[in-house]
Design a protein around this motif. Structure first.
Motif, PDB file in Angstrom:
ATOM      1  N   HIS A  32      -1.234 -17.077  19.255  1.00 23.70           N
ATOM      2  CA  HIS A  32      -2.215 -16.307  18.493  1.00 23.70           C
ATOM      3  C   HIS A  32      -3.618 -16.469  19.070  1.00 23.70           C
ATOM      4  CE1 HIS A  32       0.258 -15.837  14.529  1.00 23.70           C
ATOM      5  NE2 HIS A  32       0.703 -15.093  15.511  1.00 23.70           N
ATOM      6  N   PHE A  33      -3.938 -17.696  19.453  1.00 24.25           N
ATOM      7  CA  PHE A  33      -5.271 -17.951  20.008  1.00 24.25           C
ATOM      8  C   PHE A  33      -5.495 -17.116  21.268  1.00 24.25           C
ATOM      9  CE2 PHE A  33      -7.905 -20.462  22.991  1.00 24.25           C
ATOM     10  CZ  PHE A  33      -9.101 -20.423  22.296  1.00 24.25           C
ATOM     11  N   VAL A  34      -4.491 -17.074  22.136  1.00 21.73           N
ATOM     12  CA  VAL A  34      -4.616 -16.313  23.381  1.00 21.73           C
ATOM     13  C   VAL A  34      -4.707 -14.819  23.094  1.00 21.73           C
ATOM     14  CG1 VAL A  34      -3.468 -15.717  25.545  1.00 21.73           C
ATOM     15  CG2 VAL A  34      -3.437 -18.089  24.735  1.00 21.73           C
ATOM     16  N   SER A  35      -3.845 -14.317  22.195  1.00 19.62           N
ATOM     17  CA  SER A  35      -3.854 -12.879  21.908  1.00 19.62           C
ATOM     18  C   SER A  35      -5.150 -12.445  21.243  1.00 19.62           C
ATOM     19  CB  SER A  35      -2.666 -12.512  21.016  1.00 19.62           C
ATOM     20  OG  SER A  35      -2.770 -13.147  19.747  1.00 19.62           O
ATOM     21  N   TYR A  36      -5.730 -13.299  20.395  1.00 20.89           N
ATOM     22  CA  TYR A  36      -6.982 -12.950  19.726  1.00 20.89           C
ATOM     23  C   TYR A  36      -8.193 -13.134  20.628  1.00 20.89           C
ATOM     24  CZ  TYR A  36      -4.296 -12.712  15.402  1.00 20.89           C
ATOM     25  OH  TYR A  36      -3.394 -12.369  14.425  1.00 20.89           O
ATOM     26  N   LEU A  37      -7.956 -13.577  21.845  1.00 18.88           N
ATOM     27  CA  LEU A  37      -8.998 -13.567  22.868  1.00 18.88           C
ATOM     28  C   LEU A  37      -8.843 -12.364  23.793  1.00 18.88           C
ATOM     29  CD1 LEU A  37      -9.429 -17.273  24.079  1.00 18.88           C
ATOM     30  CD2 LEU A  37     -11.097 -15.861  22.872  1.00 18.88           C
ATOM     31  N   LEU A  62     -15.761  -9.223  17.492  1.00 22.18           N
ATOM     32  CA  LEU A  62     -15.716 -10.661  17.232  1.00 22.18           C
ATOM     33  C   LEU A  62     -15.424 -10.911  15.752  1.00 22.18           C
ATOM     34  CD1 LEU A  62     -18.166 -13.355  18.546  1.00 22.18           C
ATOM     35  CD2 LEU A  62     -17.560 -13.290  16.141  1.00 22.18           C
ATOM     36  N   VAL A  63     -16.094 -10.182  14.871  1.00 23.14           N
ATOM     37  CA  VAL A  63     -15.872 -10.345  13.438  1.00 23.14           C
ATOM     38  C   VAL A  63     -14.445  -9.951  13.074  1.00 23.14           C
ATOM     39  CG1 VAL A  63     -16.478  -9.437  11.170  1.00 23.14           C
ATOM     40  CG2 VAL A  63     -18.272 -10.085  12.773  1.00 23.14           C
ATOM     41  N   MET A  64     -13.978  -8.834  13.588  1.00 19.29           N
ATOM     42  CA  MET A  64     -12.647  -8.346  13.235  1.00 19.29           C
ATOM     43  C   MET A  64     -11.568  -9.335  13.637  1.00 19.29           C
ATOM     44  SD  MET A  64     -10.784  -4.780  14.355  1.00 19.29           S
ATOM     45  CE  MET A  64      -9.096  -4.444  13.872  1.00 19.29           C
ATOM     46  N   PHE A  65     -11.610  -9.814  14.876  1.00 20.28           N
ATOM     47  CA  PHE A  65     -10.536 -10.684  15.342  1.00 20.28           C
ATOM     48  C   PHE A  65     -10.689 -12.115  14.841  1.00 20.28           C
ATOM     49  CE2 PHE A  65      -9.738  -7.116  18.063  1.00 20.28           C
ATOM     50  CZ  PHE A  65      -8.359  -7.149  18.245  1.00 20.28           C
ATOM     51  N   SER A  66     -11.883 -12.509  14.471  1.00 15.67           N
ATOM     52  CA  SER A  66     -12.015 -13.820  13.852  1.00 15.67           C
ATOM     53  C   SER A  66     -11.441 -13.804  12.439  1.00 15.67           C
ATOM     54  CB  SER A  66     -13.475 -14.279  13.839  1.00 15.67           C
ATOM     55  OG  SER A  66     -14.295 -13.369  13.134  1.00 15.67           O
ATOM     56  N   VAL A 110     -11.036 -24.413  16.941  1.00 15.21           N
ATOM     57  CA  VAL A 110     -10.442 -23.215  17.543  1.00 15.21           C
ATOM     58  C   VAL A 110     -11.297 -21.986  17.251  1.00 15.21           C
ATOM     59  CG1 VAL A 110      -8.467 -21.639  17.413  1.00 15.21           C
ATOM     60  CG2 VAL A 110      -8.089 -24.095  17.575  1.00 15.21           C
ATOM     61  N   LEU A 111     -11.767 -21.852  16.003  1.00 17.01           N
ATOM     62  CA  LEU A 111     -12.598 -20.707  15.635  1.00 17.01           C
ATOM     63  C   LEU A 111     -13.907 -20.696  16.419  1.00 17.01           C
ATOM     64  CD1 LEU A 111     -12.101 -20.733  11.758  1.00 17.01           C
ATOM     65  CD2 LEU A 111     -11.259 -18.998  13.352  1.00 17.01           C
ATOM     66  N   VAL A 112     -14.535 -21.858  16.556  1.00 19.77           N
ATOM     67  CA  VAL A 112     -15.795 -21.949  17.295  1.00 19.77           C
ATOM     68  C   VAL A 112     -15.577 -21.590  18.761  1.00 19.77           C
ATOM     69  CG1 VAL A 112     -17.583 -23.521  18.108  1.00 19.77           C
ATOM     70  CG2 VAL A 112     -16.857 -23.602  15.716  1.00 19.77           C
ATOM     71  N   VAL A 113     -14.500 -22.113  19.349  1.00 15.43           N
ATOM     72  CA  VAL A 113     -14.214 -21.827  20.764  1.00 15.43           C
ATOM     73  C   VAL A 113     -13.929 -20.343  20.948  1.00 15.43           C
ATOM     74  CG1 VAL A 113     -12.542 -22.194  22.621  1.00 15.43           C
ATOM     75  CG2 VAL A 113     -13.414 -24.143  21.327  1.00 15.43           C
ATOM     76  N   GLN A 114     -13.134 -19.760  20.046  1.00 14.97           N
ATOM     77  CA  GLN A 114     -12.810 -18.332  20.150  1.00 14.97           C
ATOM     78  C   GLN A 114     -14.070 -17.477  20.159  1.00 14.97           C
ATOM     79  OE1 GLN A 114     -11.643 -16.421  16.585  1.00 14.97           O
ATOM     80  NE2 GLN A 114     -10.295 -14.932  17.581  1.00 14.97           N
ATOM     81  N   GLN A 115     -14.951 -17.707  19.208  1.00 15.28           N
ATOM     82  CA  GLN A 115     -16.160 -16.895  19.109  1.00 15.28           C
ATOM     83  C   GLN A 115     -17.111 -17.163  20.275  1.00 15.28           C
ATOM     84  OE1 GLN A 115     -17.873 -16.699  15.054  1.00 15.28           O
ATOM     85  NE2 GLN A 115     -15.998 -17.703  14.351  1.00 15.28           N
ATOM     86  N   SER A 116     -17.204 -18.393  20.703  1.00 11.89           N
ATOM     87  CA  SER A 116     -18.089 -18.728  21.830  1.00 11.89           C
ATOM     88  C   SER A 116     -17.611 -18.057  23.108  1.00 11.89           C
ATOM     89  CB  SER A 116     -18.145 -20.248  22.012  1.00 11.89           C
ATOM     90  OG  SER A 116     -18.657 -20.890  20.858  1.00 11.89           O
ATOM     91  N   VAL A 117     -16.291 -18.092  23.343  1.00 12.04           N
ATOM     92  CA  VAL A 117     -15.742 -17.453  24.545  1.00 12.04           C
ATOM     93  C   VAL A 117     -16.002 -15.950  24.515  1.00 12.04           C
ATOM     94  CG1 VAL A 117     -13.590 -16.885  25.743  1.00 12.04           C
ATOM     95  CG2 VAL A 117     -14.004 -19.221  24.979  1.00 12.04           C
ATOM     96  N   LEU A 118     -15.820 -15.318  23.348  1.00 14.39           N
ATOM     97  CA  LEU A 118     -16.045 -13.874  23.252  1.00 14.39           C
ATOM     98  C   LEU A 118     -17.514 -13.515  23.466  1.00 14.39           C
ATOM     99  CD1 LEU A 118     -13.687 -12.875  20.303  1.00 14.39           C
ATOM    100  CD2 LEU A 118     -13.350 -12.504  22.749  1.00 14.39           C
ATOM    101  N   LEU A 119     -18.418 -14.352  22.997  1.00  7.82           N
ATOM    102  CA  LEU A 119     -19.843 -14.094  23.222  1.00  7.82           C
ATOM    103  C   LEU A 119     -20.195 -14.234  24.699  1.00  7.82           C
ATOM    104  CD1 LEU A 119     -21.446 -15.879  20.133  1.00  7.82           C
ATOM    105  CD2 LEU A 119     -21.470 -13.423  20.616  1.00  7.82           C
ATOM    106  N   TRP A 204     -22.132  -9.268   6.118  1.00  2.88           N
ATOM    107  CA  TRP A 204     -23.072 -10.371   6.328  1.00  2.88           C
ATOM    108  C   TRP A 204     -22.843 -11.040   7.673  1.00  2.88           C
ATOM    109  CZ3 TRP A 204     -26.917 -10.170   3.085  1.00  2.88           C
ATOM    110  CH2 TRP A 204     -26.717  -9.611   1.815  1.00  2.88           C
ATOM    111  N   ALA A 205     -21.575 -11.113   8.089  1.00  3.56           N
ATOM    112  CA  ALA A 205     -21.286 -11.718   9.389  1.00  3.56           C
ATOM    113  C   ALA A 205     -21.825 -10.867  10.529  1.00  3.56           C
ATOM    114  CB  ALA A 205     -19.781 -11.920   9.543  1.00  3.56           C
ATOM    115  N   THR A 206     -21.595  -9.547  10.445  1.00  2.00           N
ATOM    116  CA  THR A 206     -22.088  -8.645  11.495  1.00  2.00           C
ATOM    117  C   THR A 206     -23.608  -8.629  11.524  1.00  2.00           C
ATOM    118  OG1 THR A 206     -20.126  -7.255  11.191  1.00  2.00           O
ATOM    119  CG2 THR A 206     -21.966  -6.302  12.389  1.00  2.00           C
TER     120      THR A 206
END
Length: 252
Positions: A32-37, A62-66, A110-119, A204-206
């Protein structure tokens, strides 16, 4: 002071053991982590060409997949119910709060890494150009991850199966993203959608992430406070529900 420190040490050890166990579980199932990246990376390029706005494409997806990743957060607790091991954990010296923290820390990472990588990908491949200091972005990622973590844990105390969880998270991802202005700019949404958008955490996230990209500290802090409040409320609900043992009524 010495007694207080000595009292905290066992609790920290129990949290560390629980966190280490959950890190092992995450490493064994990274699909899941890989696919959501990978999926948002591809869609960011498509949305950028459609909208012509890198910030909208990056922050929206980023918001949608997080939000979709919230299923992984809930699974961390739901599997304990499905395997009937939650009661065994409750029979140990670990408190409900310690168990929740121990399970939450790896998923939070995992959530922090996912969002950081996408940014970072947004900067390197999509053309995102953050302005100002980095700390508003760091704050936005941390707060949004915290909110998702608490919301996912609360959901785990309510749903009774993986099927219910998948359905709920998929619906939440689409509705939160669409109503929150993650898929199209807020100004392009119909009037009724703009009116209800503030009810969506995605709004609010966006708003927070786009303000952070602009380097707008004040514009980041306001939505961050709203999301932190939602996260605290969801976390309190999760601890109360799991602490009462209501999660024992899991699927057999």
């Amino acid at each position: 002071m010495g007694r207080l420190t000595a009292g905290r040490a066992p609790a920290l050890r129990r949290i560390a053991v629980l966190a280490g166990h959950n890190v092992l579980l995450r490493r064994r199932d990274p699909a899941h982590f890989v696919s959501y990246l990978v999926m948002p990376m591809v869609l960011m390029l498509i949305f950028k060409s459609m909208l012509g706005e890198p910030a909208q494409a990056v922050t929206g997806l980023l918001v949608m997949f997080s939000v979709l990743s919230m299923a992984d957060v809930a699974t961390a607790t739901l599997t304990e119910r499905t395997w009937h091991t939650w009661d065994r954990l409750r029979a140990t010296r670990a408190t409900v709060t310690e168990m929740v923290i121990g399970k939450a820390l790896p998923v939070f990472a995992v959530l922090v890494v996912q969002q950081s990588v996408l940014l970072v990908y947004g900067v390197l491949a999509v053309g995102l150009r953050p302005a100002g200091p980095v700390w508003p972005l760091a704050l936005a990622v941390t707060v949004w991850s915290f909110t998702l973590l608490c919301a996912g844990t609360a959901v785990a105390g309510v749903v009774r199966s993986q099927g219910e969880l998948s359905t709920l998270c998929n619906l939440a991802a689409l509705s939160v993203s669409a109503l929150g202005g993650a898929l199209v700019p807020y100004a392009m949404m119909p009037g009724w959608a703009q009116a209800v958008a503030p009810l969506s955490p995605g709004y609010w996230a966006t708003t927070m992430l786009q303000a952070a990209v602009r380097g707008d500290a004040a514009g980041t802090a306001g939505p961050a406070a709203v999301l932190a409040g939602l996260g605290l409320a969801a976390g309190a609900f999760a601890c109360r529900r799991l602490g009462k043992g209501w999660s024992r009524a899991a699927v057999a």
